[in-house]
Design an enzyme around this catalytic site. Structure first.
Site, PDB file in Angstrom:
ATOM      1  N   CYS A  25     -18.872  25.674  24.196  1.00 56.14           N
ATOM      2  CA  CYS A  25     -18.009  24.864  25.054  1.00 56.14           C
ATOM      3  C   CYS A  25     -17.912  23.466  24.479  1.00 56.14           C
ATOM      4  CB  CYS A  25     -18.536  24.818  26.484  1.00 56.14           C
ATOM      5  SG  CYS A  25     -20.101  23.934  26.642  1.00 56.14           S
ATOM      6  N   CYS A  27     -20.969  21.405  23.635  1.00 53.36           N
ATOM      7  CA  CYS A  27     -21.624  21.657  22.348  1.00 53.36           C
ATOM      8  C   CYS A  27     -21.077  20.730  21.272  1.00 53.36           C
ATOM      9  CB  CYS A  27     -21.410  23.107  21.920  1.00 53.36           C
ATOM     10  SG  CYS A  27     -22.042  24.327  23.093  1.00 53.36           S
ATOM     11  N   ASP A  41      13.096   0.475   6.637  1.00 58.04           N
ATOM     12  CA  ASP A  41      13.453  -0.233   5.418  1.00 58.04           C
ATOM     13  C   ASP A  41      14.813   0.315   4.975  1.00 58.04           C
ATOM     14  OD1 ASP A  41      13.163  -1.792   3.056  1.00 58.04           O
ATOM     15  OD2 ASP A  41      12.571   0.018   1.984  1.00 58.04           O
ATOM     16  N   ASP A  45       8.763   3.073   1.821  1.00 60.92           N
ATOM     17  CA  ASP A  45       8.403   3.910   0.670  1.00 60.92           C
ATOM     18  C   ASP A  45       6.901   3.959   0.417  1.00 60.92           C
ATOM     19  OD1 ASP A  45       7.799   1.478  -0.434  1.00 60.92           O
ATOM     20  OD2 ASP A  45       9.423   1.469  -1.886  1.00 60.92           O
ATOM     21  N   ASP A  75       6.318  -1.542   0.967  1.00 58.75           N
ATOM     22  CA  ASP A  75       6.228  -1.789   2.407  1.00 58.75           C
ATOM     23  C   ASP A  75       4.817  -1.567   2.947  1.00 58.75           C
ATOM     24  OD1 ASP A  75       9.088  -2.222   2.657  1.00 58.75           O
ATOM     25  OD2 ASP A  75       9.302  -0.073   2.336  1.00 58.75           O
TER      26      ASP A  75
END
Length: 741
Positions: A13, A16, A426, A625, A629
């Site tokens: 579960c 754990c 951009d 790109d 940027d």
């Protein structure tokens, strides 16, 4: 910092998950540990040996093994299939005893407990039940004991306590009936074995459904051939992929998959790169072009030289990125893990309170109800569905994104992408193609177009800028000889300068001309007219005299307009951020339908504009790109890097788009919306199930309607809750791109 992947067994579960993560993070040298409950794996980053990690997991009460090599996934899949078959066998064995017991009990076919014939028969049934509990439910009791030894409680604890207490109480009734009030003399052997059968069946169905969520990874792994045809000492031979070295020559025939990354050295062909970019059309390849592992040679045969092998190939990087993203947790997942970590102990307290309330309110007469209600609470409250709700959806969502050429770095990015309010684009290479060409030459009086282009190309020959490349290419096409220059200087955001035949020369925008005190009045009107047509006009001056204008245009991508409409339909404000002139930027924005423009921005200032939007309270994405940027991509809440098809390691971006289309951004955001919606559905279902199920199991309906929930129904409901969550997550597999709409 290296990453180690472990296969974890014994987790039952979400509680754990917390235990295993804490155990791993406590190991010296571990930087970060993430456990994926849906996949039963852990990814650990840090300078630490796998043996120490495995030992830490075992000390926490679970089992682990390192996953490495090409066969790791196949081995894990084979182990899961074997476990799936074991669960089905255990279900069948428990069902063989449980179903007849249920029929016999309901039909009154079994003798009463307090008769001479009844006691030995029920004693035999009790021993048979014990055998079934050991064989079919032994893993629950083992798991509960391991958790108890390290002071934890998990789903196994609840199942073991529920079925174990039902069996113990039933044996007390069979062996010492006089110690129990007459009205409470009932055996619950059938409930114990049917619960075990149903929980095992639910586990098997859940495992089967979970297997479908890893389909994306399996498909990616299947793209890499197991052998490669290498040319050694003039002879071609097939060797295992692991034996291919760097700088080897390999032969590829039509229809074959390319085994490693490399550069074509002989021949020509067309290659299907849809696994990378999502683009269906094959790409023409010739000598010098790059080919990457996993792509398919459509036609022709060629030789190429290997330059990236093993874990360094693009395909291996994609697989690793998808794996890490599937194992990561968004904020909502970490919150659920915290809730699940205290859930089981809270249920144990509720179960104790349930027994005490029933016993004290009803006395010995309602002891039977107290036992039934307590067992039912323990069984129905297992938080399996809660633990699966987030990771199972993340796995499917990230995998589906990868199929569309979208590589999501982590679950946090997937969650954030679903909350975006504004998206900043951009211009160059994002909205436009990114390969500018010279469109107009406007010489001043006494100059020709040839002279203008010769001077401009001579000045730009030392520049790496895309606009410079376009001007130099135009000169080459006209076979114009360039002059030598000295003292070249690139002026950020303005243009270039150099000395040409002993005289200073300048090529750039109006700001550069103003800085040098050059009058541009005679050509300013034409420059503005060109800018209004989405072209970039650049002034050329020699000494203090204006020579003319070179106009360069970067064509708009064919699908940019449609993709931007999709982004707006998703409720996003679309903004273009560019260093280009205001007029050019506005012209491009008008053609593609962009909402707002921020122009004439220096590269180093782009992140500041992103920050300003964030300060206005907006959740902002940036698309660029991934190189020029990078600061803006890192500043944005979600950074989308448009990759080249091979550059998958763009560290500044949260999402890498393998194809150069803005439709990838819209697809990523749509997948994010669908995944978040799916997570919320799963969590709502899991919380509602537990919120309603526990009170009903505790007997809240009995005073009103005289109804007690049967523990067997609780077991079925618990098992099916997990199956429902996994099945709901698998609906994401049917997501389709809206690129054609």
């Amino acid at each position: 910092m290296s990453a180690t992947r472990l296969s974890i067994s014994g987790m039952s579960c979400a509680g754990c998950v917390t235990s295993v993560e804490q155990a791993l993070q406590a190991v010296p040298g571990v930087e970060q540990a993430a456990v994926n409950f849906a996949e039963h794996t852990a990814t650990v980053e840090g300078d630490v040996s796998a043996d120490k990690l495995v030992e830490a997991v075992k000390q926490a009460g679970y089992d682990a093994a390192e996953m490495k090599g090409q066969n790791a996934e196949a081995d894990k899949e084979a182990a899961e299939m074997a476990h799936y078959r074991r669960l089905l066998r255990k279900t069948a064995v428990a069902g063989l005893l449980g179903v007849p017991l249920v029929i016999g009990d309901m039909g009154g076919l079994l003798p009463a407990l307090n008769t001479k014939l009844g006691q030995p028969i029920w004693l035999l049934l009790g021993l048979l039940t014990l055998g079934v509990l050991i064989y079919a439910g032994g893993h629950f009791f083992t798991g509960a004991w391991k958790a108890f030894r390290v002071h934890n409680a998990n789903m196994d604890t609840l199942i073991a306590l529920g079925t174990g207490s039902a069996w113990v109480y039933s044996m007390v009734v069979v062996l010492f009936p006089e110690t129990v009030p007459t009205l409470a003399q009932h055996a619950y052997f059938e409930a114990a074995v049917v619960i075990i059968a149903l929980v095992n069946l639910g586990g098997a169905l859940e495992m089967r459904a979970r297997g479908k969520t890893s389909e994306a990874i399996r498909r990616l792994i299947g793209l890499q051939p197991r052998t490669a045809r290498v040319v050694r000492e003039g002879k071609e031979q097939d060797v295992p992929i692991d034996e291919v070295g760097l700088g080897e020559t390999l032969r590829i025939r039509p229809g074959e998959r390319i085994p490693v990354d490399g550069d074509m050295i002989d021949g020509h062909s067309s290659v299907d790169e849809s696994m990378l970019t999502g683009e269906p059309l094959p790409v023409a390849k010739q000598v010098g072009d790059e080919v990457v592992a996993g792509t398919i040679n459509v036609s022709g045969t060629f030789l190429f030289q290997s330059k990236r092998i093993g874990a360094d190939t693009v395909l291996a990087q994609i697989i690793e990125m998808v794996r890490r993203a599937q194992s990561s947790k968004p904020a909502i997942g970490r919150l659920v893990d915290k809730v699940a970590g205290v859930f089981v102990p809270a249920v144990l307290l509720v179960a104790v309170a349930t027994f005490l309330i029933w016993y004290n309110l009803g006395g010995p007469v309602l002891l039977s109800h107290a036992i039934v209600a307590t067992v039912t609470v323990l069984i129905i409250a297992c938080p399996c569905a809660l633990g699966l709700a987030t990771p199972i959806s993340i796995m499917v969502g990230v995998g589906k994104a990868a199929e569309h050429g979208i590589l999501i770095r982590n679950g946090e990015a997937l969650q954030q992408a679903g909350k975006l309010e504004a998206i900043v684009l951009d211009k160059t290479g994002t909205v436009t193609v990114g390969r500018p060409t010279v469109t107009h030459l406007v010489p001043a009086p006494d100059y020709s177009e040839e002279q203008l282009l010769q001077l401009a190309a001579s000045l730009e020959q030392g520049s790496e800028h895309p606009l410079a490349h376009a001007i130099v290419e135009a000169a080459k096409q006209r076979e114009i000889t360039l002059s030598e220059i000295q003292q070249f200087e690139a002026i950020t955001g303005q243009g270039v300068s150099a000395r040409l035949d002993g005289e200073p020369g300048y090529l750039g925008n109006a700001r550069l001309m103003q800085r040098q005190g050059i009058d541009i009045g005679e050509l300013e009107g034409q420059a503005q007219q060109l800018a209004g047509q989405a072209q970039t006009p650049m002034y050329l001056a020699r000494g203090q005299r204006l020579v003319g204008i070179v106009a360069v245009a970067d064509p708009i991508k064919a699908d940019s307009s449609a993709a931007i409409r999709r982004l707006q339909q998703l409720g996003l404000k679309v903004i273009m951020l560019t260093g280009d002139s205001e007029a050019t930027a506005q012209a491009v924005a008008h053609q593609v339908g962009i909402d707002a423009v921020i122009a004439e921005v220096l590269p180093q200032d782009k992140n500041r504009h992103i920050e300003q939007l964030q300060q206005q309270g907006q959740i902002v994405a940036m698309v660029g790109d991934g190189i020029n940027d990078a600061p803006a991509l890192a500043q944005a809440d979600v950074g989308f890097a448009i990759g080249s098809g091979t550059d998958v390691a763009i560290e500044s971006a949260d999402v890498t788009l393998m194809r150069g289309s803005l439709h990838g951004v819209a697809d990523a955001i749509a997948i994010s919306h669908a995944t978040l919606r799916n997570i919320k559905q799963n969590l709502f279902g899991a919380f509602v199930y537990n919120s309603l199920g526990i009170p009903v199991a505790a007997g809240i309906l009995y005073p009103l309607m005289g109804v007690m929930l049967n523990p067997m129904i609780a077991g079925a409901a618990m098992a099916m809750s997990s199956v429902t969550v996994v099945s709901n997550a698998n609906r994401l597999r049917w997501f389709k791109s809206g690129a054609q709409s």
